[in-house]
Design an enzyme around this catalytic site. Structure first.
Site, short mmCIF file in Angstrom:
data_model
loop_
_atom_site.label_atom_id
_atom_site.label_comp_id
_atom_site.label_asym_id
_atom_site.label_seq_id
_atom_site.Cartn_x
_atom_site.Cartn_y
_atom_site.Cartn_z
N GLY A 160 66.53 18.28 79.69
CA GLY A 160 66.58 19.64 79.18
C GLY A 160 68.01 20.10 79.04
N HIS A 180 69.17 29.35 82.50
CA HIS A 180 70.51 29.29 81.92
C HIS A 180 70.75 30.44 80.95
CE1 HIS A 180 72.25 25.54 83.41
NE2 HIS A 180 71.13 24.89 83.15
N CYS A 212 71.35 19.15 87.02
CA CYS A 212 71.77 19.94 85.86
C CYS A 212 73.03 19.30 85.28
CB CYS A 212 72.07 21.37 86.31
SG CYS A 212 72.62 22.45 85.00
N LEU A 213 73.09 19.20 83.97
CA LEU A 213 74.27 18.63 83.32
C LEU A 213 75.52 19.44 83.64
CD1 LEU A 213 72.71 17.85 79.83
CD2 LEU A 213 73.22 16.20 81.63
N HIS A 252 63.91 26.04 84.56
CA HIS A 252 65.34 25.76 84.81
C HIS A 252 66.17 26.12 83.58
CE1 HIS A 252 68.69 23.02 86.32
NE2 HIS A 252 69.01 23.20 85.05
N GLU A 253 65.71 25.68 82.39
CA GLU A 253 66.51 25.92 81.18
C GLU A 253 66.53 27.40 80.81
OE1 GLU A 253 68.41 23.66 80.42
OE2 GLU A 253 67.39 22.02 81.43
N GLN A 300 75.03 26.21 77.82
CA GLN A 300 75.72 25.09 78.49
C GLN A 300 76.77 24.45 77.58
OE1 GLN A 300 71.85 23.17 79.98
NE2 GLN A 300 73.37 22.53 81.48
NI NI Z 1 70.72 22.99 83.91
#
Ligand code: NI
Length: 166
Positions: free
Chosen positions: A47, A142, A96-97, A138-139, A52
């Site tokens: 995701g 953001h 998470c990236l 989660h996304e 981000q």
């Molecule tokens: Ni994330």
């Protein structure tokens, strides 16, 4: 297509609240293609959210189809997503990236219903369960400037340094 640079903690821009998308055009579709490529290039990328990569608009992509035994809808590109129903709560491990060095245990709903727009502006609805529901929550966080780090029950007990990224 292009792989975009990912903002990482402690970049303060990750705390910014993103704006709804109002223009559904070729530029949006090109951006979404780049965002998807960036997600797939990342380790464990299931995701990603537009902020981000420094674009503060309400766009997320989730695809958990690579995980075994995981109910899923394949690739979901969600513009202006809104969770409309929640059910159940479960603790699970997240990465998470934007937080490359840690994973953490976070409580999420186990079933959600959501509405969104697709890249052409058409309304879409999904019901997601288990890991897919977790990834969507989660996304969407953001988009509101929240990281999984903000949702740990206990920073001391629920944050784990990665041995290796996978
Ligand atoms: Ni994330």
């Amino acid at each position: 297509m292009a792989i975009l640079d990912i903002l990482k903690v402690p970049d303060p821009r990750l705390k910014q609240v993103s704006e709804p998308v109002s223009r559904f055009d070729d530029e949006l579709r090109r951006f979404a293609a780049d965002l998807e490529e960036t997600m797939r290039a990342g380790p464990g990328g299931v995701g990603i959210a537009a902020p981000q990569v420094g674009r503060f608009q309400r766009i997320v992509i989730v695809d958990v189809s690579s995980r075994p035994n995981t109910p899923n809808h394949g690739l979901m590109v969600l513009v202006n997503p809104e969770i409309t129903a929640w059910e159940g709560l479960k603790v699970g491990r997240e990465g998470c990236l934007s937080v490359p060095d840690y994973t953490g245990n976070v409580i999420r709903a186990t079933r959600i219903e959501l509405t969104a727009r697709d890249l052409d502006g058409n309304p879409v609805e999904y019901e997601c369960v288990d890991f897919e529901a977790r990834a969507v929550q989660h996304e969407i966080d953001h988009l509101d400037g929240l990281l999984f780090l903000d949702r740990l029950v206990s920073k001391r007990n629920d944050l784990f340094r990665r041995k290796r990224y996978k």
